[in-house]
Design an enzyme around this catalytic site. Structure first.
Site: not given
Ligand code: MN
Length: 735
Positions: A93-94
């Site tokens: 996600e990051d």
């Protein structure tokens, strides 16, 4: 003005390694060959990809995944795959790392779990008012692997623990989600420790004033409480060890959230909440002694402190749906204060705290079969289109560990019942009226008695009759709480009606004897007939068990009673079980060392009849149960609870009948059934309750439930049935 952040990178690096090593120590018990390398690889990947990121607190981001992995390992008891996934849960996600990278490095399973974790974080970002619906969908798509949910809970717990640096509006949003969705989820999964902490942390942000108020109050009396606990525990500790039990006895504070709930629910101030803590007795028991040890400890505690009989909870014999096992009692402490005592073994305690994962750890087989079944069940539940999203959380009854069966209605609807459920349970599950009027059932189109034990996948059609009403012995036939309570309330209602009738009769009788009809005299009469209540007295009068001549007898002995003073019927040596002397026609069983006539019920597992070798067993809530000595449960009962076994012997000379079963096989022949029933009903005058017959390619196979007087009676009947042409075998069976 500008504040400059100075960071000692070298010290930070040391700290990261320190935390990583703590994680390895926490996961040590589950590590197998090669696991350490996998975890190291995941750690390195996470460290590298998060290297330029910091949390709101200014700390290196990597602290978070390490902490989540540590919670997964230490507090939920998960293994290597989960630790790897927890370390990597935020990278896709990051950071620049893709799912393909993960799959290449760690394989398909890990990639799938991380994919799930990544998707979850998106769910709440929309400012949707349909959070519950989203949550349901999320669980549905992600229940592929339950570890997704467990790691998400670990993630949420760590975020809640470190929320101080978040802006207020975010704190509120996250705390609300937590109390509304995550805490109930943790509860359903049996993760009590995590559930309590999530609730307390949510309250800390959502209702900080009350939280601080209760925390302060708790703190003020801390020393006093510690002293009380010490004094309370000391004698227990001493005797427990004297009796050779290995146990840890301590006081455990209740959570702030649960104290607040109690204040709200009972509308009382903090000072009036008596159970600010519970006493725990955690036993170190060999698997085969667990139950017996718990009861031993129970007996020690209640010898020291008077128990409240209404507050005994036995989740050892029948664990809660989410696997919780424990024995709870509330006793009167030395200062006149009620104290809750929880008794369980180390294994039960670990399941109580860590839930699901700990349970599998103790399962014999290590295959994932049970896990798969569980996931399948979660899916079925989530898939139920009738459940609306908000009800869903309440209905989230994951009877994780109790074994269940699925039964089909004639129209193909699926009904879930506990293993061991009977046709009668099913009837009550359909509708109270169906249960109350049930006379039998067709299981897979075959006629069976109401006591038939259902098998997974059976299709059941209930047969009813409006002449039928619930019977006392039905309580031995059903296993579900629902059916039991419906039967009980119906019997109670019936009894109430009978008692009302008896009351009128008694009033008339007393009048004719010139005895005043008042409470005092009713109590005296109840005492004289050794009945536990005036209601029982009315019932006995209504049923004709107490007649005018009996009351006259009372009159002549009344003097004697009065001079005896207020003495009540003693607790019998067979311990607190209510006794009652019955009319001579029912003196069928003598119990205890001195062979008293005491109330009892016949065990449903072996259906004893007079003539059988039997023994009595003192149950916790149902008085004395009579089992055959060759009952399948006998060995286990006698081995584990020798102290609860009492002698029992049949008394001859009576005419009562007992239900038993006969299994008849033979060659199908014209008139065979007629000949069999003729022997039973006409020759032997025996009542039949039900007949189930199956004929298959000329083979006759029948089961008949009959009422007989005793074993002699039964043996004669069997002898004569064997003489019927075509019958090749007759054997007794238990319902
Ligand atoms: Mn996270």
């Amino acid at each position: 003005m500008k504040t400059e952040l100075v960071i000692d990178l070298e010290a930070e690096k040391q700290e990261i390694l320190k935390r990583y090593r703590a994680l390895l120590r926490a996961s040590k018990s589950t590590l197998q060959r090669g696991d350490k390398k996998e975890i190291r690889k995941a750690f390195d990947m996470a460290l590298e990809s998060h290297k330029d990121m910091r949390r709101k607190s200014g700390e290196p981001y990597i602290y978070h995944p390490i902490a989540v992995a540590q919670i997964a390992a230490e507090e939920i008891g998960l293994g290597t795959t989960s630790i790897v996934c927890a370390l990597l849960h935020d990278v896709v996600e990051d950071t620049d790392i893709t799912l393909e990278d993960i799959e290449r490095e760690f394989g398909k399973k890990t990639a799938k779990i991380i994919d799930g974790l990544t998707k979850i974080s998106g769910v709440f970002d929309t400012n949707s008012s349909l959070q519950a619906e989203n949550f349901r969908k999320m669980l549905l798509t992600l229940a592929d692997d339950v570890r997704v949910i467990l790691i998400k809970l670990a993630d949420r717990l760590h975020n809640m623990r470190t929320m101080d640096f978040m802006p207020r509006h975010k704190q509120l949003k996250i705390a609300s989600e937590t109390i509304y969705l995550y805490a109930p989820l943790a509860h359903r999964l049996g993760l009590y420790a995590i559930k309590s902490e999530l609730e307390d942390l949510s309250m800390k942000y959502l209702d900080p004033d009350t939280y601080k108020f209760i925390a302060k109050k708790l703190n003020e009396k801390k020393a006093e409480r510690a002293l009380f606990i010490k004094k309370f525990v000391e004698p227990i500790d001493e005797i427990v060890h004297e009796q050779g039990l290995v146990a840890d006895v301590y006081g455990r504070p209740k959570s702030i959230h649960s104290i607040w709930n109690k204040m709200k629910k009972k509308n009382i101030p903090f000072e009036e909440v008596y159970d600010l803590f519970a006493i725990r007795i955690i036993l170190d028991s060999a698997p085969e002694n667990e139950k017996a040890d718990c009861w031993k400890a129970y007996s020690i505690v209640t010898d020291l402190y008077r128990p409240n009989p209404d507050r005994l909870r036995d989740w050892v014999s029948s664990p809660k749906g989410n696997g919780y096992e424990s024995l709870h009692t509330t006793v009167m402490g030395p200062r006149g204060q009620w104290v809750e005592v929880q008794i369980r073994t180390q294994r039960m305690n670990e399941i109580a705290e860590k839930g699901f994962a700990a349970h599998w750890k103790y399962k014999e087989s290590t295959n994932d079969n049970g896990l798969d079944q569980w996931i399948q069940k979660v899916r079925e539940m989530l898939n139920n289109p009738e459940a609306n999203a908000l009800d869903f959380l309440d209905d989230f009854k994951m009877n994780l560990f109790s074994d269940e069966i699925f039964i089909f209605t004639p129209k193909g609807a699926l009904i879930q019942l506990p293993l061991g459920a009977t046709a009668l349970d099913f009837a009550f599950e359909i509708h109270t009226d169906v249960g109350a009027t049930c006379i039998g059932a067709k299981v897979n189109h075959k006629l069976v008695p109401i006591s038939y034990k259902l098998q997974n996948g059976d299709q059941v059609e209930i047969i009813t009759s409006n002449k039928q009403t619930p019977k006392e012995d039905w309580l031995n036939v059903v296993v579900t709480a629902k059916a039991k309570s419906k039967i009980k309330s119906s019997l109670k209602e019936e009894k109430r009606k009978i008692a009302e009738n008896g009351k009128e009769i008694l009033e008339r009788k007393l009048k004719s004897l010139k005895i005043t009809y008042n409470t005092d005299n009713l109590n005296k009469l109840s005492y004289f007939f050794k009945l536990p209540s005036t209601q029982e007295l009315f019932v006995n009068v209504a049923l004709g068990k107490i007649e005018l001549k009996d009351i006259k007898e009372y009159l002549s002995s009344e003097k004697e009673i009065e001079t005896r003073g207020p003495e009540r019927p003693e607790n019998l040596s067979v311990d607190g079980v209510k006794s009652k002397i019955k009319g001579s026609e029912s003196d069928i069983l003598l119990i205890g060392e001195d062979m008293q006539r005491i109330d009892y019920t016949l065990a449903a597992c072996c259906n004893p009849i007079p003539g059988d070798d039997v023994f009595g067993f003192i149950t916790v809530s149902e008085g004395i149960k009579i089992h055959r000595t060759n009952c399948p449960n006998a060995a286990q009962l006698m081995a584990n609870y020798g102290y609860r076994v009492v002698k029992a012997k049949w008394n001859k000379q009576q005419e009562l009948t007992f239900l038993t079963g006969l299994h008849i096989v033979g060659i199908d022949d014209v008139g065979l059934i007629n000949n069999i029933t003729r022997v039973i009903s006409t020759d032997f005058k025996v009542n039949m309750r039900s007949i189930t017959v199956d004929t298959n390619e000329g083979i006759f196979d029948g089961s008949i439930m009959i009422f007989v007087n005793d074993t002699e009676h039964l043996e004669n009947l069997i002898k004569n049935l064997l003489k019927v042409r075509g019958v090749t075998g007759v054997t007794r069976f238990d319902a």
